[in-house]
Design a protein around this motif. Sequence first.
Motif, PDB file in Angstrom:
ATOM      1  N   ALA A  59       8.764   0.338   3.776  1.00  0.00           N
ATOM      2  CA  ALA A  59       8.984   1.203   1.805  1.00  0.00           C
ATOM      3  C   ALA A  59       8.672   0.500   1.060  1.00  0.00           C
ATOM      4  O   ALA A  59       8.747  -0.937   1.008  1.00  0.00           O
ATOM      5  CB  ALA A  59      10.709   0.910   1.898  1.00  0.00           C
ATOM      6  N   THR A 101       1.279  -6.437  -2.199  1.00  0.00           N
ATOM      7  CA  THR A 101       0.463  -6.435  -2.318  1.00  0.00           C
ATOM      8  C   THR A 101      -0.640  -7.073  -3.698  1.00  0.00           C
ATOM      9  O   THR A 101       0.067  -8.732  -4.196  1.00  0.00           O
ATOM     10  CB  THR A 101       0.839  -5.261  -4.367  1.00  0.00           C
ATOM     11  N   TRP A 150      -5.492  -1.665  -1.522  1.00  0.00           N
ATOM     12  CA  TRP A 150      -6.422   0.170  -1.845  1.00  0.00           C
ATOM     13  C   TRP A 150      -6.061   0.434   0.022  1.00  0.00           C
ATOM     14  O   TRP A 150      -7.054   0.577   0.585  1.00  0.00           O
ATOM     15  CB  TRP A 150      -7.972  -0.451  -1.712  1.00  0.00           C
ATOM     16  N   VAL A 151      -5.139   1.206   0.064  1.00  0.00           N
ATOM     17  CA  VAL A 151      -4.910   1.224   1.060  1.00  0.00           C
ATOM     18  C   VAL A 151      -4.500   2.456   1.388  1.00  0.00           C
ATOM     19  O   VAL A 151      -4.596   3.591   0.753  1.00  0.00           O
ATOM     20  CB  VAL A 151      -2.833   1.354   1.450  1.00  0.00           C
TER      21      VAL A 151
END
Length: 293
Positions: A59, A101, A150-151
């Motif tokens: 999440a 991230t 950069w998912v």
Amino acid sequence: MKILITGSNGQLGRCLQDRTGHYDFEVVAVDVDKLDITDQSAVAPFVHQHKPDLIINAAAYTAVDKAETERELAVQVNEVGPANLATLCAELDIPIIHVSTDYVFDGLGITPYRPEGCTAPQSVYGETRLAGESAVILATAKHVIIRTAWVFSEYGNNFVKTMLRLAAERDTLTIVADQYGCPTYAGDLADAIVKIAAEMQVDSGWSKFGVYHFCGEEATSWHGFARAIIAQACQLGLLERKPVVLPIATKDYPTPATRPEYSVLDCSSFPVEGIERNWQSSLETVLESLKRD
Ligand SMILES: NC(=O)c1ccc[n+]([C@@H]2O[C@H](COP(=O)([O-])OP(=O)(O)OC[C@H]3O[C@@H](n4cnc5c(N)ncnc54)[C@H](OP(=O)(O)O)[C@@H]3O)[C@@H](O)[C@H]2O)c1
């Protein structure tokens, strides 16, 4: 092993559910509608009722630009939520795998960022994600924090789907060519996480806790990524015509949040091996899946 997956409707959450099915895991997968991770009065009884052996937190508040004006909400989801989960993990003496991230770094580097490198987020989103990492680390030593970047995937909204939509609408696309990073297929990241969980399942003394990086293995620019998406999509017949993809500079595409110029992550210390990181071949898998839909 019983695993609680939070944020289960997101790109990573959906890929995790696809992949945990191949293992001998019991999975409880919930998103904000069933379990709001910011609400400790709901999270504590839920976790005590289900008694997981591992929590995977997929999440997050991921609206990078909106975070600039919604700081409090971003703090709640990206810092308070992970703190709530990690505190419960400490109480139950179970591990947590938490995803973070590349935006925790300043983006001014010229060589790949290592997990132990200095952090200096340049956006509210990055600040809240870093605060979330710190909260997890403070709450429990049994943490695996995985920074990714950069998912993309067949699920949800992402750069690949945006490019396909724009390519169907326009003859020319102008895409930022001076920001570099590594596209990452959420399915490959899910494989990496599930492999760690599988190791934990067979080894109750699993001890490789810490902060790690996982992303696709070849760096490119958003322009390079867009060109790869469009070329592969044309080859697969997903696009009827090939638009021109022109490079532009970041200054010509202003956004509320500062983007890192360089956010390549050094993944060499990742605790499990043999995971696919070739984003070009994973991109083909995703495009084939989108073509079938
Ligand atoms: N996407 C990227 O390019 C990228 C890059 C670097 C790192 N990451 C990290 O990778 C991880 C997975 O990203 P992703 O792309 O799968 O994100 P995503 O698709 O945005 O999924 C996040 C999920 O979390 C849910 N969520 C939001 N607030 C919640 C709350 N209070 N309680 C429980 N669930 C909540 C979201 O629900 P709603 O949609 O209803 O809000 C959504 O289903 C995140 O940690 C993200 O920061 C992503």
